[in-house]
Design a protein around this motif. Structure first.
Motif, PDB file in Angstrom:
ATOM      1  N   GLY A 293       0.818  -1.214   0.000  1.00  0.00           N
ATOM      2  CA  GLY A 293       0.000   0.000   0.000  1.00  0.00           C
ATOM      3  C   GLY A 293       0.852   1.264   0.000  1.00  0.00           C
ATOM      4  O   GLY A 293       0.396   2.330  -0.402  1.00  0.00           O
ATOM      5  N   LEU A 294       2.088   1.147   0.451  1.00  0.00           N
ATOM      6  CA  LEU A 294       2.973   2.326   0.505  1.00  0.00           C
ATOM      7  C   LEU A 294       4.017   2.289  -0.612  1.00  0.00           C
ATOM      8  O   LEU A 294       4.968   3.078  -0.617  1.00  0.00           O
ATOM      9  CB  LEU A 294       3.679   2.374   1.870  1.00  0.00           C
ATOM     10  N   GLY A 295       3.851   1.309  -1.513  1.00  0.00           N
ATOM     11  CA  GLY A 295       4.783   1.217  -2.636  1.00  0.00           C
ATOM     12  C   GLY A 295       6.147   0.659  -2.242  1.00  0.00           C
ATOM     13  O   GLY A 295       7.147   0.918  -2.919  1.00  0.00           O
ATOM     14  N   ILE A 296       6.223  -0.091  -1.151  1.00  0.00           N
ATOM     15  CA  ILE A 296       7.506  -0.667  -0.717  1.00  0.00           C
ATOM     16  C   ILE A 296       7.562  -2.129  -1.174  1.00  0.00           C
ATOM     17  O   ILE A 296       6.613  -2.894  -0.951  1.00  0.00           O
ATOM     18  CB  ILE A 296       7.646  -0.594   0.822  1.00  0.00           C
ATOM     19  N   LYS A 297       8.674  -2.511  -1.834  1.00  0.00           N
ATOM     20  CA  LYS A 297       8.814  -3.888  -2.322  1.00  0.00           C
ATOM     21  C   LYS A 297       8.917  -4.840  -1.123  1.00  0.00           C
ATOM     22  O   LYS A 297       9.684  -4.589  -0.189  1.00  0.00           O
ATOM     23  CB  LYS A 297      10.075  -3.973  -3.186  1.00  0.00           C
ATOM     24  N   VAL A 298       8.151  -5.912  -1.166  1.00  0.00           N
ATOM     25  CA  VAL A 298       8.183  -6.876  -0.047  1.00  0.00           C
ATOM     26  C   VAL A 298       9.358  -7.834  -0.252  1.00  0.00           C
ATOM     27  O   VAL A 298       9.367  -8.635  -1.178  1.00  0.00           O
ATOM     28  CB  VAL A 298       6.864  -7.674   0.032  1.00  0.00           C
ATOM     29  N   THR A 299      10.350  -7.726   0.608  1.00  0.00           N
ATOM     30  CA  THR A 299      11.501  -8.630   0.512  1.00  0.00           C
ATOM     31  C   THR A 299      11.212  -9.926   1.254  1.00  0.00           C
ATOM     32  O   THR A 299      11.600 -11.001   0.838  1.00  0.00           O
ATOM     33  CB  THR A 299      12.753  -7.948   1.112  1.00  0.00           C
ATOM     34  N   GLN A 300      10.566  -9.824   2.384  1.00  0.00           N
ATOM     35  CA  GLN A 300      10.199 -11.012   3.156  1.00  0.00           C
ATOM     36  C   GLN A 300       8.891 -10.681   3.867  1.00  0.00           C
ATOM     37  O   GLN A 300       8.834  -9.732   4.653  1.00  0.00           O
ATOM     38  CB  GLN A 300      11.299 -11.309   4.181  1.00  0.00           C
ATOM     39  N   GLU A 301       7.880 -11.482   3.563  1.00  0.00           N
ATOM     40  CA  GLU A 301       6.603 -11.207   4.234  1.00  0.00           C
ATOM     41  C   GLU A 301       6.696 -11.670   5.687  1.00  0.00           C
ATOM     42  O   GLU A 301       6.966 -12.839   5.987  1.00  0.00           O
ATOM     43  CB  GLU A 301       5.451 -11.928   3.524  1.00  0.00           C
ATOM     44  N   LEU A 302       6.494 -10.744   6.600  1.00  0.00           N
ATOM     45  CA  LEU A 302       6.505 -11.049   8.039  1.00  0.00           C
ATOM     46  C   LEU A 302       5.308 -10.321   8.664  1.00  0.00           C
ATOM     47  O   LEU A 302       5.419  -9.175   9.117  1.00  0.00           O
ATOM     48  CB  LEU A 302       7.817 -10.570   8.679  1.00  0.00           C
ATOM     49  N   PRO A 303       4.148 -10.992   8.709  1.00  0.00           N
ATOM     50  CA  PRO A 303       2.932 -10.290   9.155  1.00  0.00           C
ATOM     51  C   PRO A 303       3.009  -9.784  10.584  1.00  0.00           C
ATOM     52  O   PRO A 303       2.289  -8.856  10.956  1.00  0.00           O
ATOM     53  CB  PRO A 303       1.827 -11.364   9.020  1.00  0.00           C
ATOM     54  N   GLY A 304       3.896 -10.377  11.378  1.00  0.00           N
ATOM     55  CA  GLY A 304       3.952  -9.990  12.793  1.00  0.00           C
ATOM     56  C   GLY A 304       4.716  -8.705  13.067  1.00  0.00           C
ATOM     57  O   GLY A 304       4.691  -8.196  14.198  1.00  0.00           O
ATOM     58  N   VAL A 305       5.406  -8.151  12.058  1.00  0.00           N
ATOM     59  CA  VAL A 305       6.201  -6.933  12.307  1.00  0.00           C
ATOM     60  C   VAL A 305       5.250  -5.765  12.577  1.00  0.00           C
ATOM     61  O   VAL A 305       4.466  -5.380  11.713  1.00  0.00           O
ATOM     62  CB  VAL A 305       7.134  -6.613  11.125  1.00  0.00           C
ATOM     63  N   GLY A 306       5.299  -5.239  13.768  1.00  0.00           N
ATOM     64  CA  GLY A 306       4.433  -4.115  14.145  1.00  0.00           C
ATOM     65  C   GLY A 306       3.107  -4.546  14.750  1.00  0.00           C
ATOM     66  O   GLY A 306       2.335  -3.706  15.202  1.00  0.00           O
ATOM     67  N   ALA A 307       2.849  -5.864  14.761  1.00  0.00           N
ATOM     68  CA  ALA A 307       1.616  -6.350  15.399  1.00  0.00           C
ATOM     69  C   ALA A 307       1.910  -6.651  16.873  1.00  0.00           C
ATOM     70  O   ALA A 307       3.025  -6.442  17.346  1.00  0.00           O
ATOM     71  CB  ALA A 307       1.125  -7.603  14.681  1.00  0.00           C
ATOM     72  N   ASN A 308       0.899  -7.125  17.591  1.00  0.00           N
ATOM     73  CA  ASN A 308       1.107  -7.628  18.963  1.00  0.00           C
ATOM     74  C   ASN A 308       1.599  -6.573  19.958  1.00  0.00           C
ATOM     75  O   ASN A 308       2.219  -6.892  20.971  1.00  0.00           O
ATOM     76  CB  ASN A 308       2.104  -8.802  18.920  1.00  0.00           C
ATOM     77  N   LEU A 309       1.342  -5.282  19.660  1.00  0.00           N
ATOM     78  CA  LEU A 309       1.763  -4.236  20.605  1.00  0.00           C
ATOM     79  C   LEU A 309       1.014  -4.404  21.925  1.00  0.00           C
ATOM     80  O   LEU A 309      -0.217  -4.470  21.953  1.00  0.00           O
ATOM     81  CB  LEU A 309       1.470  -2.851  20.014  1.00  0.00           C
ATOM     82  N   ASP A 498       6.956 -22.606  13.567  1.00  0.00           N
ATOM     83  CA  ASP A 498       5.701 -22.737  12.833  1.00  0.00           C
ATOM     84  C   ASP A 498       4.676 -21.668  13.230  1.00  0.00           C
ATOM     85  O   ASP A 498       3.504 -21.775  12.899  1.00  0.00           O
ATOM     86  CB  ASP A 498       5.106 -24.132  13.073  1.00  0.00           C
ATOM     87  N   ASP A 499       5.123 -20.642  13.918  1.00  0.00           N
ATOM     88  CA  ASP A 499       4.206 -19.581  14.361  1.00  0.00           C
ATOM     89  C   ASP A 499       4.257 -18.449  13.328  1.00  0.00           C
ATOM     90  O   ASP A 499       5.263 -17.728  13.241  1.00  0.00           O
ATOM     91  CB  ASP A 499       4.687 -19.098  15.740  1.00  0.00           C
ATOM     92  N   PRO A 500       3.215 -18.273  12.535  1.00  0.00           N
ATOM     93  CA  PRO A 500       3.293 -17.300  11.437  1.00  0.00           C
ATOM     94  C   PRO A 500       3.456 -15.854  11.917  1.00  0.00           C
ATOM     95  O   PRO A 500       3.942 -14.995  11.184  1.00  0.00           O
ATOM     96  CB  PRO A 500       1.956 -17.479  10.706  1.00  0.00           C
ATOM     97  N   GLY A 501       3.053 -15.575  13.164  1.00  0.00           N
ATOM     98  CA  GLY A 501       3.153 -14.203  13.660  1.00  0.00           C
ATOM     99  C   GLY A 501       4.509 -13.890  14.277  1.00  0.00           C
ATOM    100  O   GLY A 501       4.794 -12.741  14.625  1.00  0.00           O
ATOM    101  N   ALA A 502       5.361 -14.900  14.410  1.00  0.00           N
ATOM    102  CA  ALA A 502       6.665 -14.652  15.036  1.00  0.00           C
ATOM    103  C   ALA A 502       7.568 -13.913  14.064  1.00  0.00           C
ATOM    104  O   ALA A 502       7.629 -14.243  12.873  1.00  0.00           O
ATOM    105  CB  ALA A 502       7.302 -15.972  15.442  1.00  0.00           C
TER     106      ALA A 502
END
Ligand SMILES: Cc1cc2nc3c(=O)[nH]c(=O)nc-3n(C[C@H](O)[C@H](O)[C@H](O)COP(=O)(O)OP(=O)(O)OC[C@H]3O[C@@H](n4cnc5c(N)ncnc54)[C@H](O)[C@@H]3O)c2cc1C
Length: 549
Positions: A293-309, A498-502
């Motif tokens: 959405g911000l036009g940044i190329k995804v090098t590695q998808e890591l859905p947990g970055v910035g989550a779980n605050l 195996d934890d996708p959010g880690a």
């Protein structure tokens, strides 16, 4: 600027970063670069304990973040201070030394599948850097104290240098309400009431820059430090094995620099729970929809970055009192201020040596809780909000927080430009459970204040106000008088393979990227049951031990 490569590039000279810089540069064969966005810690208010009042909200020492409008706080936005100076948040924090509870670390071991995080194993790391006042004369320390605490380290822990009759009375009221007195909050269960111990030395703040950088690191030829230098993103290469971190891109006072890693070297992010996910996201490591959405190329998808605050919300009940001096009136006049200044100049004591919260208590929101799940920070002062003037009447604040909130928030960049602050949404009180605990905690505060020990001071509830009685009202009012107690964690959390959010594994390696780790408060899978500075130091100490081999 150096023309050679580095074995370790540490991003952020804060709480974790200073300890790591010390430990890693102890090996003269390793070249270490420490990069800090803020300036030197040469501002006098960093060192005088009461100076946190001048450091918070001051761009000289604080990133001056704000949260988004929070529905759970009835639409309010909060100031979200984070240290931006050598020592990071340890240069502007409340100085309370608190490890949390043993179950916190046993839960981390469970969450990561790695027993290295069990309490008995993290205890060694806590002790390694600790320099506890009680062991200055081991003969006077209680039996077994030296097994729990250290004395050979750099991280000084001292008693506070003043007491207040109103706080002594609050402690007695706690005991009457069934909360036992304790003289050590750091032995595995922090249950009880007592004065907090603090990271100070002889009445001055003891931040991590003093503890770990000076004079040690500064004298080492293999150590380099850049201040006023903000890492904009990571430099990522692609090998057969996938992405590899090769260095960082830094905006320095002299322009953009690109320090690089030697073969086998590592970048270690210690930029904190806001800074570390921000750098990862800016580098294309994070949730794909956000980055795309911000036009940044995804090098590695890591859905947990910035989550779980996760953060502790302090609910600040205020009681007017009679017949007791509090800081509100002691500091109200010029003569009062002069006397306070004199006391500090002559004896390094009095209100200027004061940690913001002096008395603490850990207890349960209901009897069915197996562990204490509430922490009180009791202050001999009151104000509408930090940054506002003290009230004109004598009062104390009994701030209470839910130690194990179930609400989860986010830190997300809103622009590919590193100069733009990320959006911070803690989502306080967004679960029924957290609202229920908030109401219970306010009722418990009332029970404590109603005990005979405080009767002589005729406490009168000023906030939230005795007219509010139902659980629903109290949960809503908690949103009006609640604010951060400055403990954001979990935005790059560690977890099992195996934890996708880690975001990182149990040894703090960023998943799917070689040569890159995170070591700061952001890796905590769940928030500790207490204040978060010393658990962050422990995390850095663990990593230092692994890297030293
Ligand atoms: C006001 C306040 C009061 C607190 N009170 C207490 C307390 O009494 N007791 C307690 O235990 N905990 C307390 N805490 C919490 C505790 O201080 C933090 O949990 C802990 O210090 C976090 O350590 P860290 O290493 O993760 O981050 P920090 O110590 O914040 O360090 C991060 C460092 O990285 C730098 N940085 C960030 N981004 C970049 C970048 N892009 N490039 C270069 N550098 C960067 C920052 O400037 C900072 O120096 C308080 C915190 C605050 C803010």
């Amino acid at each position: 600027m150096s023309k050679e490569g580095f074995d370790y590039i540490i991003v952020g000279a804060g709480t974790a970063g200073c300890l790591l810089a010390n430990r890693l540069s102890a090996d003269p064969g390793k070249r270490v670069l420490l990069i800090e966005a803020g300036g030197k810690d040469d501002y006098h208010w960093v060192h005088i304990p009461v100076g946190y009042l001048h450091c918070i909200g001051n761009p000289r020492t604080d990133w001056c973040f704000q949260t988004e409008a929070e529905p759970g706080l009835n639409g309010r936005r909060l100031r979200y201070p984070r240290g931006k100076v050598l020592g990071g948040s340890s240069s502007i924090n409340g100085m309370i030394y608190m490890r949390g509870q043993s179950r916190d670390y046993d839960n981390w071991a469970q969450a990561t599948g790695d027993d290295t995080w069990r309490w008995e194993r993290v205890l060694r790391a806590f002790r390694r850097h600790e320099h506890h006042w009680r062991l200055d004369d081991p003969k006077t320390a209680p039996a077994g104290f030296a097994e729990m605490h250290g004395h050979k380290g750099e991280w000084r822990v001292e008693q506070q240098r003043l007491r207040w009759p109103i706080l002594d009375a609050f402690a007695a009221a706690c005991s009457q309400a069934g909360i036992p007195a304790t003289s050590d909050f750091n032995a595995g269960t922090n249950e009880g009431v007592g004065y907090f111990e603090v990271n100070q030395k002889k009445g001055l703040r003891w931040n991590t820059a003093k503890a770990f950088l000076r004079p040690t690191c500064f004298g080492r030829p293999n150590f380099e430090m850049w201040t006023g230098a903000q890492v904009r993103k990571l430099r990522l290469m692609h090998d057969d094995a996938g992405p590899r971190c090769a260095g960082v891109e830094v905006l320095t006072p002299h322009g953009v620099e690109q320090p690089w890693l030697n073969a086998g070297g590592e970048v270690i992010l210690c930029a904190g729970s806001v800074g570390s996910p921000q750098i990862l996201q800016l580098s294309g490591l994070g949730p794909a929809p956000l980055l795309q959405g911000l036009g940044i190329k995804v090098t590695q998808e890591l859905p947990g970055v910035g989550a779980n605050l996760q953060d502790h919300l302090q609910i600040r009940a205020v009681y007017k009192v009679r017949g007791a001096r509090t800081l509100n009136t002691r500091a109200a006049s010029l003569v009062g201020k002069a006397l306070i200044g004199l006391e500090y100049a002559l004896r390094r004591s009095g209100p200027m040596s004061m940690a913001p919260s002096q008395l603490g208590a850990f207890t349960r929101s209901s009897p069915d809780r197996l562990w204490p799940d509430l922490e009180y920070h009791v202050q001999p002062l009151s104000l509408d909000a930090f940054g506002e003037p003290l009230h004109g009447f004598d009062a104390f604040t009994a701030s209470v927080c839910n130690l194990n909130p179930t609400s989860r928030g986010t830190v997300h960049i809103t622009s590919p430009d590193a100069a733009v602050a990320p959006a911070i949404q803690p989502r306080y009180l967004s679960t029924d459970e957290d609202r229920r605990v908030a109401a219970e905690s306010l009722k418990l505060t009332r029970r404590i204040v109603a005990q005979p020990a405080l009767a002589a001071f005729q406490p009168e509830e000023y906030k939230p106000g005795p007219q509010f009685q139902t659980d629903e009202e109290l949960a809503r009012l908690a949103g009006d008088i609640g604010t951060t107690i400055f403990h954001p964690v979990g935005t790059c959390r560690m977890g099992r393979k195996d934890d996708p959010g880690a975001v990182v594994d149990s040894r703090l390696r960023v998943r799917g990227v070689t040569g890159l780790r995170v070591a700061d408060a952001s890796v905590m899978p769940t928030i500790t049951s207490g204040n978060t500075a010393s658990p962050t130091l422990m995390i850095a100490e663990k990593l230092a031990g692994w890297l030293a081999g």
